[in-house]
Design a protein around this motif. Structure first.
Motif, short mmCIF file in Angstrom:
data_model
loop_
_atom_site.label_atom_id
_atom_site.label_comp_id
_atom_site.label_asym_id
_atom_site.label_seq_id
_atom_site.Cartn_x
_atom_site.Cartn_y
_atom_site.Cartn_z
N MET A 1 0.82 -1.18 0.00
CA MET A 1 0.00 0.00 0.00
C MET A 1 0.88 1.26 0.00
SD MET A 1 -2.96 0.99 -0.12
CE MET A 1 -4.50 1.16 0.61
N ARG A 2 1.92 1.23 0.80
CA ARG A 2 2.79 2.40 0.91
C ARG A 2 3.45 2.73 -0.44
NH1 ARG A 2 7.03 2.24 5.59
NH2 ARG A 2 5.07 2.03 6.70
N GLY A 3 3.89 1.70 -1.15
CA GLY A 3 4.52 1.91 -2.45
C GLY A 3 3.54 2.47 -3.47
N TRP A 4 2.33 1.97 -3.43
CA TRP A 4 1.30 2.45 -4.34
C TRP A 4 1.03 3.94 -4.08
CZ3 TRP A 4 -3.73 4.25 -3.46
CH2 TRP A 4 -4.53 4.33 -4.58
N MET A 5 0.94 4.31 -2.81
CA MET A 5 0.70 5.71 -2.47
C MET A 5 1.87 6.58 -2.88
SD MET A 5 -1.24 5.28 1.22
CE MET A 5 -0.18 6.47 1.93
N ALA A 6 3.10 6.08 -2.71
CA ALA A 6 4.27 6.86 -3.08
C ALA A 6 4.34 7.06 -4.60
CB ALA A 6 5.53 6.17 -2.58
N TYR A 7 4.00 6.02 -5.34
CA TYR A 7 4.07 6.11 -6.80
C TYR A 7 3.03 7.08 -7.34
CZ TYR A 7 3.86 4.78 -11.70
OH TYR A 7 3.86 4.80 -13.06
N PHE B 1 2.60 11.90 -8.74
CA PHE B 1 2.00 12.55 -9.90
C PHE B 1 0.95 13.59 -9.51
CE2 PHE B 1 3.23 8.34 -11.58
CZ PHE B 1 4.17 8.79 -12.49
N TYR B 2 0.05 13.19 -8.61
CA TYR B 2 -1.07 14.07 -8.27
C TYR B 2 -1.53 13.74 -6.85
CZ TYR B 2 -5.21 16.87 -9.46
OH TYR B 2 -6.17 17.83 -9.51
N PRO B 3 -0.82 14.24 -5.85
CA PRO B 3 -1.07 13.84 -4.46
C PRO B 3 -2.49 14.11 -3.97
CG PRO B 3 0.92 15.19 -4.60
CD PRO B 3 0.27 15.20 -5.94
#
Length: 62
Positions: free
Chosen positions: A1-7, A11-13
């Protein structure tokens, strides 16, 4: 989940806010069903503390 959020957050937080709010809602619902005796505002406070990084207890709400 953390990696998905970082990726995707790179682009568009701000687009992640509705998704993360939805995830928090599902987690709150799960906590309230798992800890039925804590199905009140304490569960919501516990989830808020976890999401802000202030709650490190593994014992659950309360």
């Amino acid at each position: 989940m953390r990696g998905w959020m970082a990726y995707y957050g790179g682009f568009y937080p701000s687009a992640l806010n509705p998704v993360l709010r939805r995830i928090n809602t599902y987690l709150l619902r799960w906590i309230m069903s798992k800890y039925n005796k804590h199905s009140d505002w304490k569960s919501e406070c516990w989830l808020t503390q976890l999401s802000t990084g202030r709650g490190t207890s593994r014992t659950g709400p309360g």
